[in-house]
Design an enzyme around this catalytic site. Structure first.
Site, short mmCIF file in Angstrom:
data_model
loop_
_atom_site.label_atom_id
_atom_site.label_comp_id
_atom_site.label_asym_id
_atom_site.label_seq_id
_atom_site.Cartn_x
_atom_site.Cartn_y
_atom_site.Cartn_z
N HIS A 172 -13.62 -4.29 9.92
CA HIS A 172 -13.67 -4.55 8.48
C HIS A 172 -12.72 -5.70 8.10
O HIS A 172 -13.07 -6.59 7.35
CB HIS A 172 -13.27 -3.26 7.77
CG HIS A 172 -13.55 -3.22 6.30
ND1 HIS A 172 -14.71 -3.70 5.73
CD2 HIS A 172 -12.79 -2.74 5.26
CE1 HIS A 172 -14.66 -3.51 4.40
NE2 HIS A 172 -13.51 -2.94 4.11
N PHE A 198 -9.66 -1.14 -1.52
CA PHE A 198 -9.06 0.20 -1.45
C PHE A 198 -7.79 0.16 -0.60
O PHE A 198 -7.77 -0.44 0.47
CB PHE A 198 -10.10 1.14 -0.82
CG PHE A 198 -9.61 2.51 -0.50
CD1 PHE A 198 -9.09 3.31 -1.50
CD2 PHE A 198 -9.69 3.01 0.79
CE1 PHE A 198 -8.64 4.59 -1.22
CE2 PHE A 198 -9.24 4.28 1.09
CZ PHE A 198 -8.71 5.07 0.09
N SER A 209 -13.57 -6.36 0.50
CA SER A 209 -14.12 -5.00 0.50
C SER A 209 -14.54 -4.55 -0.90
O SER A 209 -15.40 -5.18 -1.51
CB SER A 209 -13.10 -4.05 1.13
OG SER A 209 -13.67 -2.78 1.28
N LEU A 210 -13.90 -3.54 -1.45
CA LEU A 210 -14.19 -3.10 -2.81
C LEU A 210 -13.94 -4.24 -3.81
O LEU A 210 -14.65 -4.37 -4.82
CB LEU A 210 -13.28 -1.90 -3.13
CG LEU A 210 -13.68 -0.92 -4.23
CD1 LEU A 210 -15.13 -0.51 -4.07
CD2 LEU A 210 -12.77 0.30 -4.18
N ASP A 251 -16.27 -8.97 3.76
CA ASP A 251 -16.86 -7.68 4.13
C ASP A 251 -16.96 -6.74 2.91
O ASP A 251 -16.29 -5.71 2.86
CB ASP A 251 -16.12 -7.00 5.29
CG ASP A 251 -17.09 -6.12 6.10
OD1 ASP A 251 -18.29 -6.48 6.18
OD2 ASP A 251 -16.67 -5.08 6.62
#
Ligand SMILES: *[C@@H]1O[C@H](CO)[C@@H](O)[C@H](O)[C@H]1NC(C)=O
Ligand SMILES: *[C@@H]1O[C@H](CO)[C@@H](O)[C@H](O)[C@H]1NC(C)=O
Ligand SMILES: *[C@@H]1O[C@H](CO)[C@@H](O)[C@H](O)[C@H]1NC(C)=O
Length: 456
Positions: free
Chosen positions: A259, A90, A165-166, A189
Site C-alpha cells: 500500500h 487512515f 489512501s483514504l 493507492d
C-alpha cells in the site's frame, strides 16, 4: 477552537505589550513559530481538529499553522505559484505520517510551489470506519480552506491535491465540491475498503479535477482495484510489490508495504532520477507478453510518466478516462526499469513449441525471460525489463530449453535471427536484428553482441 483562539489573542497581546517596536503591521517574529502534526492518543480520536500547515520555498522545514485567510499571506503564501495540498489517510495509531516530512521537502526542492499539509490525524485514527465517517466533514473543511486560498486571487486550476489512501477519496470529494475545476488530483493507492462500490460523489473519479491520476500498488488488499482517474498506473500489475513481505508473520510491514509503495514511488518520481513510464494495455498479462509497445492507443504515442509533468506527459487535447497503464519496478528506489521487446525469428517453422531463454547481459546486469515460439509459427516474442538503458547492454545470451523428457533425445539445433527494440517503439525507431543467422543448440548458451546506440 474557542480556547485556542483565546490563547492566541492573549499571546498576541503580551507580545504587543512587551515588543519594543510593536508596529501594528509587522507581525511579531515569535508568532512565526513552526507547527507540526498532532500526535494523538487513539482514545480521543473522535474529533476532527484539522490543521492546515503551510510550507513555502523560503522556509521548507517550518510549517506555519494557517487559521484564516490573512495568515496565508503573512506566512509567505505566494499567489503566483501553484499550490499542492497533501492529504494523508487512515492513521491506525494516531501518529504523524512517517513519510510526510520527506514528501514536503522533496516537493519544495523540485518545484517552486506552495505546499499545504492537511493534518487530520485526530479524525483519521481509531477504527477505519470512523475515519471513513469523517470524510465528508473533512472534505467540507478542506473546501472552505481552499475558498480562502482562492480569495487571494489564485486560480482553481493551480490547485493540486495529492491524497494518500483514504486521503485520495477526500481529494475526490473536495474536487467534486469544486465541480471538477481544480487542476489536478493524484491518488496514491486510493483506499479500497468501503470505496470499490461507492458512488462517484463519494469516491475519487475522473470528474473530480481537470486531470486525475492514481497509482495502484495494493489493489487486492487496502487499495482500490477499479480505475478512478484519467490515468491509472497499475504498478507491477497493481497488487503485489517486489521487496514486500509475503507472509503475515512479518507483521505490520506485511500489512502496509504494498500500500505504501505508491508513496515511495511518487517520492522517487519527484526526484526524477529516472523515468517511471507506463504503457496502456488491456491487461497486465498482455503487457508482459509484449502486446503493448508504443502508447499509440489511446495516447497518440505519448507514454504517461509518474511525476509532476503536465497530464503525466500525455499530449492530447481531450483526455480519455480510466485508462489502465502498466509498468514494472525494482524493489528499491529509484525503482525504474527500461523495457525492450525481444523476438526470435525462425528460418523454418517447427512442429512443436520452442522455448528460448533470452538473457540480456552487461558488466553490471543480467536479466532473463523465456519466450515461446508456438508450433508452426516463425516468431516468438516477449517483454524484457532491465535496470539500465538498452544502449548500455552489450550482449544477449540465447539458450533453447529442452521442453521435457520426451524431447530430451531431440538434439536438433535451430536457426534464426534475434531481434530487439527499446520501448516505447515508434515509427522512426527500427528493430535491431542480429546481422547473421544464429545457430542454437539445445541447452547451450549462444552469445551475440547487441549494438543499439544510445539516443542522441
Ligand atoms: C513568488 O513567486 C514568483 C515566481 O517564482 C517570484 O518571482 C516572486 O518573487 C515570489 N514572490 C514572493 C513574495 O516571494
Ligand atoms: C551499470 O552500468 C551503467 C553503464 O555501464 C552505469 O551507468 C550504471 O551506473 C551502473 N550501475 C550500477 C548499479 O553499477
Ligand atoms: C522515437 O523514439 C526515439 C527513441 O526512443 C526518440 O528519440 C524519438 O523522439 C521518437 N520519435 C517520436 C516521433 O516520438
Amino acid at each position: 477552537m474557542a480556547s485556542s483562539l483565546g490563547t492566541c489573542l492573549c499571546f498576541l497581546g503580551i507580545l504587543l505589550l512587551f515588543s519594543p517596536k510593536g508596529s501594528g503591521h509587522e507581525l511579531p517574529h515569535e508568532l512565526e513559530k513552526c507547527s507540526d502534526f498532532q500526535n494523538v492518543n487513539f482514545l480521543r480520536g473522535t474529533n476532527l481538529n484539522v490543521q492546515f500547515l503551510l510550507f513555502t520555498p523560503l522556509d521548507p522545514t517550518c510549517g506555519k499553522l494557517v487559521r484564516e485567510s490573512s495568515d496565508l499571506q503573512n506566512f509567505g503564501f505566494n499567489t503566483s505559484l501553484e499550490t499542492k495540498l497533501i492529504i494523508h489517510g487512515f492513521r491506525a495509531l494516531g501518529t504523524k505520517p512517517s513519510w510526510i516530512d520527506k514528501f514536503i521537502h522533496t516537493l519544495l526542492r523540485v518545484a517552486d510551489v506552495n505546499v499545504i499539509a492537511v493534518d487530520w490525524v485526530y479524525g483519521s485514527t481509531g477504527v477505519y470506519f470512523s475515519a471513513v465517517d469523517n470524510v465528508i466533514k473533512l472534505s467540507l473543511e478542506i473546501s472552505k480552506f481552499i475558498s480562502n486560498v482562492l480569495v487571494l486571487g489564485v486560480s482553481e486550476s493551480s490547485i493540486h491535491i495529492i491524497g494518500v489512501s483514504l486521503g485520495a477519496h477526500v481529494g475526490g470529494m473536495v474536487g467534486h465540491f469544486y465541480k471538477g475545476q481544480l487542476g489536478r488530483i493524484t491518488g496514491l493507492d486510493p483506499a479500497g475498503p468501503e470505496y470499490t462500490k461507492a458512488s462517484l460523489e463519494e469516491r475519487l473519479d475522473p470528474g473530480d479535477a481537470l486531470f486525475v491520476e492514481a497509482i495502484h500498488t495494493d489493489a487486492d488488499n487496502l487499495g482500490i482495484r477499479i480505475p478512478v482517474g484519467h490515468v491509472d498506473y497499475f504498478v507491477n500489475g497493481g497488487q503485489d510489490q517486489p521487496g514486500c513481505p509475503i507472509f503475515i508473520h512479518q507483521g505490520y510491514n506485511y500489512l502496509i508495504c504494498d500500500h505504501m509503495r505508491a508513496v515511495h514511488l511518487y517520492l522517487s518520481a519527484l526526484e526524477n532520477s529516472c523515468p517511471l513510464m507506463a504503457f496502456p494495455c488491456s491487461s497486465f498479462k498482455d503487457f508482459l507478453s509484449g502486446q503493448c509497445l508504443d502508447c499509440a492507443n489511446p495516447f497518440q504515442h505519448s507514454c504517461p510518466r509518474i511525476g509532476l509533468l503536465e497530464h503525466g506527459g500525455i499530449k492530447m487535447e481531450k483526455l480519455p478516462k480510466e485508462v489502465k497503464v502498466y509498468l514494472l519496478t525494482t524493489s528499491k528506489a529509484p525503482y525504474c526499469l527500461y523495457y525492450s521487446l525481444v523476438e526470435f525469428h525462425l528460418h523454418q517453422v517447427r512442429n512443436r513449441n520452442t522455448n528460448i531463454e533470452v538473457t540480456l547481459h552487461s558488466s553490471n546486469l543480467t536479466t532473463s525471460i523465456k519466450i515461446t515460439i508456438l508450433k508452426n509459427q516463425f516468431i516468438g516474442k516477449g517483454l524484457i525489463a532491465h535496470s539500465i538503458p538498452h544502449c548500455h547492454i552489450n550482449h544477449v545470451i540465447l539458450k533453447v530449453l529442452s521442453p521435457s523428457q520426451v524431447w530430451k533425445k531431440d538434439k536438433s539445433s535451430i536457426t534464426g535471427r534475434f531481434c530487439a527494440i527499446p520501448l516505447p517503439a515508434n515509427h522512426s525507431t527500427k528493430m535491431w536484428c542480429s546481422s547473421e543467422s544464429m545457430i542454437l543448440q539445445p541447452n547451450v548458451n549462444t552469445f551475440a553482441k547487441l549494438e543499439i546506440p544510445c539516443a542522441a
